[in-house]
Design a protein around this motif. Structure first.
Motif, PDB file in Angstrom:
ATOM      1  N   LEU A  70      35.951 -45.499  28.652  1.00  0.00           N
ATOM      2  CA  LEU A  70      37.381 -45.185  28.613  1.00  0.00           C
ATOM      3  C   LEU A  70      37.981 -45.762  27.331  1.00  0.00           C
ATOM      4  CD1 LEU A  70      39.274 -43.681  30.586  1.00  0.00           C
ATOM      5  CD2 LEU A  70      40.012 -45.909  31.431  1.00  0.00           C
ATOM      6  N   ASN A  71      38.303 -44.888  26.375  1.00  0.00           N
ATOM      7  CA  ASN A  71      38.965 -45.318  25.142  1.00  0.00           C
ATOM      8  C   ASN A  71      40.467 -45.112  25.282  1.00  0.00           C
ATOM      9  OD1 ASN A  71      36.554 -45.998  23.848  1.00  0.00           O
ATOM     10  ND2 ASN A  71      36.246 -43.885  23.149  1.00  0.00           N
ATOM     11  N   GLN A  72      41.225 -45.865  24.512  1.00  0.00           N
ATOM     12  CA  GLN A  72      42.675 -45.676  24.578  1.00  0.00           C
ATOM     13  C   GLN A  72      43.266 -45.637  23.179  1.00  0.00           C
ATOM     14  OE1 GLN A  72      44.831 -48.764  26.611  1.00  0.00           O
ATOM     15  NE2 GLN A  72      44.283 -50.352  25.159  1.00  0.00           N
ATOM     16  N   THR A  73      44.326 -44.868  23.074  1.00  0.00           N
ATOM     17  CA  THR A  73      45.098 -44.788  21.841  1.00  0.00           C
ATOM     18  C   THR A  73      46.562 -44.615  22.240  1.00  0.00           C
ATOM     19  OG1 THR A  73      45.329 -43.631  19.723  1.00  0.00           O
ATOM     20  CG2 THR A  73      44.851 -42.275  21.633  1.00  0.00           C
ATOM     21  N   ALA A  74      47.448 -44.661  21.278  1.00  0.00           N
ATOM     22  CA  ALA A  74      48.879 -44.559  21.581  1.00  0.00           C
ATOM     23  C   ALA A  74      49.600 -43.856  20.444  1.00  0.00           C
ATOM     24  CB  ALA A  74      49.477 -45.943  21.816  1.00  0.00           C
ATOM     25  N   PHE A  75      50.747 -43.278  20.767  1.00  0.00           N
ATOM     26  CA  PHE A  75      51.582 -42.647  19.744  1.00  0.00           C
ATOM     27  C   PHE A  75      53.019 -42.609  20.235  1.00  0.00           C
ATOM     28  CE2 PHE A  75      50.229 -39.138  22.452  1.00  0.00           C
ATOM     29  CZ  PHE A  75      51.406 -38.430  22.649  1.00  0.00           C
ATOM     30  N   ILE A  76      53.928 -42.396  19.296  1.00  0.00           N
ATOM     31  CA  ILE A  76      55.341 -42.167  19.610  1.00  0.00           C
ATOM     32  C   ILE A  76      55.753 -40.888  18.886  1.00  0.00           C
ATOM     33  CG2 ILE A  76      57.702 -43.038  19.414  1.00  0.00           C
ATOM     34  CD1 ILE A  76      56.564 -45.866  19.303  1.00  0.00           C
ATOM     35  N   ALA A  77      56.134 -39.879  19.623  1.00  0.00           N
ATOM     36  CA  ALA A  77      56.617 -38.642  19.003  1.00  0.00           C
ATOM     37  C   ALA A  77      58.053 -38.871  18.534  1.00  0.00           C
ATOM     38  CB  ALA A  77      56.545 -37.489  19.997  1.00  0.00           C
ATOM     39  N   SER A  78      58.250 -38.850  17.228  1.00  0.00           N
ATOM     40  CA  SER A  78      59.560 -39.207  16.676  1.00  0.00           C
ATOM     41  C   SER A  78      60.558 -38.049  16.694  1.00  0.00           C
ATOM     42  CB  SER A  78      59.394 -39.726  15.240  1.00  0.00           C
ATOM     43  OG  SER A  78      58.660 -38.815  14.466  1.00  0.00           O
ATOM     44  N   ARG A  79      60.101 -36.863  17.042  1.00  0.00           N
ATOM     45  CA  ARG A  79      61.011 -35.710  17.103  1.00  0.00           C
ATOM     46  C   ARG A  79      60.476 -34.713  18.129  1.00  0.00           C
ATOM     47  NH1 ARG A  79      58.331 -31.800  13.842  1.00  0.00           N
ATOM     48  NH2 ARG A  79      56.835 -32.725  12.393  1.00  0.00           N
ATOM     49  N   PRO A  80      61.351 -33.871  18.672  1.00  0.00           N
ATOM     50  CA  PRO A  80      60.861 -32.856  19.612  1.00  0.00           C
ATOM     51  C   PRO A  80      60.065 -31.791  18.873  1.00  0.00           C
ATOM     52  CG  PRO A  80      63.203 -32.546  19.189  1.00  0.00           C
ATOM     53  CD  PRO A  80      62.806 -33.828  18.504  1.00  0.00           C
ATOM     54  N   GLY A  81      59.129 -31.199  19.558  1.00  0.00           N
ATOM     55  CA  GLY A  81      58.333 -30.155  18.928  1.00  0.00           C
ATOM     56  C   GLY A  81      57.029 -29.934  19.666  1.00  0.00           C
ATOM     57  N   VAL A  82      56.263 -28.961  19.174  1.00  0.00           N
ATOM     58  CA  VAL A  82      54.953 -28.635  19.727  1.00  0.00           C
ATOM     59  C   VAL A  82      53.915 -28.952  18.659  1.00  0.00           C
ATOM     60  CG1 VAL A  82      53.501 -26.835  20.711  1.00  0.00           C
ATOM     61  CG2 VAL A  82      55.958 -26.840  21.180  1.00  0.00           C
ATOM     62  N   PHE A  83      52.959 -29.788  19.004  1.00  0.00           N
ATOM     63  CA  PHE A  83      51.975 -30.280  18.032  1.00  0.00           C
ATOM     64  C   PHE A  83      50.570 -29.876  18.498  1.00  0.00           C
ATOM     65  CE2 PHE A  83      55.508 -33.341  18.431  1.00  0.00           C
ATOM     66  CZ  PHE A  83      56.153 -33.017  17.237  1.00  0.00           C
TER      67      PHE A  83
END
Length: 230
Positions: free
Chosen positions: A179-192
């Motif tokens: 089980l690996n983990q990572t993180a992010f914060i989407a700074s704006r709305p959108g589809v990525f």
């Protein structure tokens, strides 16, 4: 997302990706300066017939071309290490999503909810609607709230996969039994959009990743609807 004939990275949609873009420009500028200097020296050595006796044996020049590369390497290493630690930092995530790789689709489980999970398959070309992207659209998107720390737990059920979304600066191997983990914060709305980035078999090219970042209120409405349908 990327567009035809694009040379650079995609536009950043997270603070970490912005840092990576700045570091890329910083390192590339150093490479350009070194390349220009080396090219100038080569042209000068080839084109001139003059010989400078102080260049043939000079202690000062040898000191400079020993210390200067060390300084340049430090200027590259320090910001690189800073970003490396930033990418590993996971502080108080507001939401945890488990992404599981299969041959050849992704499944998502929102572990903060009792029963919220789904499989995400690529939409076949013949079923696409106008405006959708071939080989990139999925029948279920991973929806997350914007401007919130999101932790993603990544694993696989069968073979090696890799969960990667370039605009968010995220890429994590999915390893069976780990089980690996990572993180992010989407700074704006959108589809990525992203794709599996580890060769995993015949349909490796056909298991895209779609992350949709929405305001928190919209996310709560979406999760309520998903729980009602479950």
């Amino acid at each position: 997302m990327a567009h035809p004939s694009q040379l650079g990275f995609q536009d950043a949609a997270s603070p970490v990706m912005e840092e990576l873009l700045h570091f890329h420009d910083h390192a590339l500028m150093i490479v350009f300066l070194i390349s220009t200097l080396v090219l100038y020296i080569i042209v000068a050595m080839v084109s001139t017939k003059l010989t400078n006796k102080y260049i043939l044996d000079s202690q000062e020049i040898e000191i400079v071309w020993t210390i200067l590369p060390a300084v340049i390497l430090i200027l590259i290493a320090l910001p690189s290490l800073r970003i490396l630690y930033l990418m590993d930092e996971i502080n108080d995530p507001h939401l945890t999503v488990k992404a599981m790789g299969h041959q050849w689709y992704w499944s998502y489980e929102y572990t903060d909810y009792e029963d919220l999970g789904f499989d995400s398959y690529m939409i076949p070309t013949q079923d696409l609607t106008p405006g959708q992207f071939r080989l990139l659209e999925t029948d279920h998107r991973m929806v997350v709230p914007m401007e919130s720390p999101i932790r993603v737990l990544v694993s696989a059920e069968d073979v090696l996969h890799s969960w990667a979304v370039p605009a968010l600066g995220v890429k994590m191997d999915a390893v069976p039994g780990r089980l690996n983990q990572t993180a992010f914060i989407a700074s704006r709305p959108g589809v990525f959009y992203g794709q599996c980035s580890e060769i995993c078999g015949a349909n490796h090219s056909f298991m895209p990743i779609v992350v949709e970042a929405v305001p928190l209120e919209h996310f709560e409405n979406w999760s309520s609807l998903m729980l009602e349908d479950a």
